[in-house]
Design a protein around this motif. Structure first.
Motif, PDB file in Angstrom:
ATOM      1  N   MET A   1      31.972  34.029  44.785  1.00  0.00           N
ATOM      2  CA  MET A   1      32.307  33.897  46.207  1.00  0.00           C
ATOM      3  C   MET A   1      33.691  33.274  46.343  1.00  0.00           C
ATOM      4  SD  MET A   1      28.776  32.533  47.909  1.00  0.00           S
ATOM      5  CE  MET A   1      28.360  31.426  46.565  1.00  0.00           C
ATOM      6  N   GLU A   2      34.423  33.781  47.324  1.00  0.00           N
ATOM      7  CA  GLU A   2      35.756  33.256  47.600  1.00  0.00           C
ATOM      8  C   GLU A   2      35.997  33.316  49.104  1.00  0.00           C
ATOM      9  OE1 GLU A   2      40.395  34.133  46.346  1.00  0.00           O
ATOM     10  OE2 GLU A   2      38.828  35.466  45.641  1.00  0.00           O
ATOM     11  N   MET A   3      36.544  32.262  49.658  1.00  0.00           N
ATOM     12  CA  MET A   3      36.923  32.271  51.067  1.00  0.00           C
ATOM     13  C   MET A   3      38.303  32.901  51.157  1.00  0.00           C
ATOM     14  SD  MET A   3      35.486  28.538  52.203  1.00  0.00           S
ATOM     15  CE  MET A   3      35.782  28.791  53.938  1.00  0.00           C
ATOM     16  N   ILE A   4      38.413  33.980  51.966  1.00  0.00           N
ATOM     17  CA  ILE A   4      39.684  34.693  52.072  1.00  0.00           C
ATOM     18  C   ILE A   4      40.027  34.935  53.538  1.00  0.00           C
ATOM     19  CG2 ILE A   4      39.306  35.865  49.859  1.00  0.00           C
ATOM     20  CD1 ILE A   4      38.876  38.469  51.552  1.00  0.00           C
ATOM     21  N   THR A   5      41.238  35.393  53.751  1.00  0.00           N
ATOM     22  CA  THR A   5      41.673  35.906  55.047  1.00  0.00           C
ATOM     23  C   THR A   5      41.968  37.383  54.825  1.00  0.00           C
ATOM     24  OG1 THR A   5      42.637  33.775  55.619  1.00  0.00           O
ATOM     25  CG2 THR A   5      43.370  35.677  56.895  1.00  0.00           C
ATOM     26  N   ASP A   6      41.306  38.261  55.606  1.00  0.00           N
ATOM     27  CA  ASP A   6      41.481  39.700  55.398  1.00  0.00           C
ATOM     28  C   ASP A   6      42.829  40.177  55.941  1.00  0.00           C
ATOM     29  OD1 ASP A   6      41.197  40.035  58.173  1.00  0.00           O
ATOM     30  OD2 ASP A   6      39.182  40.863  58.035  1.00  0.00           O
ATOM     31  N   ASP A   7      43.074  41.474  55.834  1.00  0.00           N
ATOM     32  CA  ASP A   7      44.350  42.056  56.261  1.00  0.00           C
ATOM     33  C   ASP A   7      44.595  41.918  57.761  1.00  0.00           C
ATOM     34  OD1 ASP A   7      44.807  42.776  53.638  1.00  0.00           O
ATOM     35  OD2 ASP A   7      44.055  44.827  53.904  1.00  0.00           O
ATOM     36  N   GLU A   8      43.532  41.680  58.529  1.00  0.00           N
ATOM     37  CA  GLU A   8      43.668  41.524  59.976  1.00  0.00           C
ATOM     38  C   GLU A   8      43.701  40.057  60.396  1.00  0.00           C
ATOM     39  OE1 GLU A   8      40.876  43.962  62.084  1.00  0.00           O
ATOM     40  OE2 GLU A   8      41.224  45.655  60.742  1.00  0.00           O
ATOM     41  N   GLY A   9      43.781  39.146  59.420  1.00  0.00           N
ATOM     42  CA  GLY A   9      43.885  37.727  59.710  1.00  0.00           C
ATOM     43  C   GLY A   9      42.570  37.025  60.002  1.00  0.00           C
ATOM     44  N   ARG A  10      41.445  37.696  59.721  1.00  0.00           N
ATOM     45  CA  ARG A  10      40.131  37.094  59.969  1.00  0.00           C
ATOM     46  C   ARG A  10      39.622  36.413  58.700  1.00  0.00           C
ATOM     47  NH1 ARG A  10      37.129  42.335  61.893  1.00  0.00           N
ATOM     48  NH2 ARG A  10      38.208  42.945  59.999  1.00  0.00           N
ATOM     49  N   ASN A  11      39.062  35.232  58.862  1.00  0.00           N
ATOM     50  CA  ASN A  11      38.487  34.505  57.729  1.00  0.00           C
ATOM     51  C   ASN A  11      37.105  35.048  57.404  1.00  0.00           C
ATOM     52  OD1 ASN A  11      40.693  32.741  57.587  1.00  0.00           O
ATOM     53  ND2 ASN A  11      39.806  31.423  59.125  1.00  0.00           N
ATOM     54  N   CYS A  12      36.795  35.113  56.108  1.00  0.00           N
ATOM     55  CA  CYS A  12      35.476  35.561  55.671  1.00  0.00           C
ATOM     56  C   CYS A  12      35.204  35.026  54.274  1.00  0.00           C
ATOM     57  CB  CYS A  12      35.386  37.088  55.684  1.00  0.00           C
ATOM     58  SG  CYS A  12      36.473  37.917  54.506  1.00  0.00           S
ATOM     59  N   VAL A  13      33.975  35.226  53.835  1.00  0.00           N
ATOM     60  CA  VAL A  13      33.605  34.941  52.453  1.00  0.00           C
ATOM     61  C   VAL A  13      33.482  36.283  51.754  1.00  0.00           C
ATOM     62  CG1 VAL A  13      31.832  34.027  50.916  1.00  0.00           C
ATOM     63  CG2 VAL A  13      32.408  32.808  53.031  1.00  0.00           C
ATOM     64  N   GLU A  14      34.233  36.466  50.674  1.00  0.00           N
ATOM     65  CA  GLU A  14      34.144  37.687  49.892  1.00  0.00           C
ATOM     66  C   GLU A  14      33.227  37.411  48.701  1.00  0.00           C
ATOM     67  OE1 GLU A  14      37.378  40.832  49.264  1.00  0.00           O
ATOM     68  OE2 GLU A  14      37.486  39.577  47.465  1.00  0.00           O
ATOM     69  N   ALA A  15      32.144  38.160  48.621  1.00  0.00           N
ATOM     70  CA  ALA A  15      31.159  37.988  47.550  1.00  0.00           C
ATOM     71  C   ALA A  15      31.197  39.199  46.629  1.00  0.00           C
ATOM     72  CB  ALA A  15      29.761  37.822  48.141  1.00  0.00           C
ATOM     73  N   THR A  16      31.054  38.960  45.340  1.00  0.00           N
ATOM     74  CA  THR A  16      31.010  40.041  44.356  1.00  0.00           C
ATOM     75  C   THR A  16      29.721  39.942  43.552  1.00  0.00           C
ATOM     76  OG1 THR A  16      32.225  38.711  42.736  1.00  0.00           O
ATOM     77  CG2 THR A  16      33.517  40.178  44.136  1.00  0.00           C
ATOM     78  N   HIS A  17      29.139  41.109  43.248  1.00  0.00           N
ATOM     79  CA  HIS A  17      27.892  41.165  42.477  1.00  0.00           C
ATOM     80  C   HIS A  17      27.764  42.551  41.849  1.00  0.00           C
ATOM     81  CE1 HIS A  17      23.761  40.522  41.314  1.00  0.00           C
ATOM     82  NE2 HIS A  17      23.340  41.508  42.076  1.00  0.00           N
TER      83      HIS A  17
END
Length: 90
Positions: free
Chosen positions: A39-55
């Protein structure tokens, strides 16, 4: 009364990750403990914050009230979901 800090928020995140990868909440917790979910807290290309999860090679972005599975095609634009890419079921 629950005294654990951010308990509800963490439980909601675990539930969202479970939904994103179609696994149980318990499997999410076990995979996190074993290093199988990143899990990583990121800001997407549109400037919105989210948690990016990989599995298992899959990537999902968890937003407040929405899940976007990276690589999935967004649904047709719909007035109710604001253009697709969410978990609204379209």
């Amino acid at each position: 009364m629950e005294n654990r800090e951010m308990f509800d928020e963490i439980a909601a995140l675990i539930g969202s990750i479970a939904k994103a990868f179609d696994i149980s909440d318990g499997d999410v917790v076990a995979a996190i403990e074993q290093g199988g979910i990143g899990m990583e807290m990121i800001t997407d290309d549109e400037g919105r914050n989210c948690v990016e999860a990989t599995h298992d090679g899959r990537v999902a972005r968890i937003y407040p009230g929405a899940i976007f599975r990276v690589g999935d095609l967004p649904p047709e634009k719909d007035e109710d979901c604001g253009g697709g890419g969410c978990s609204c079921g379209h």
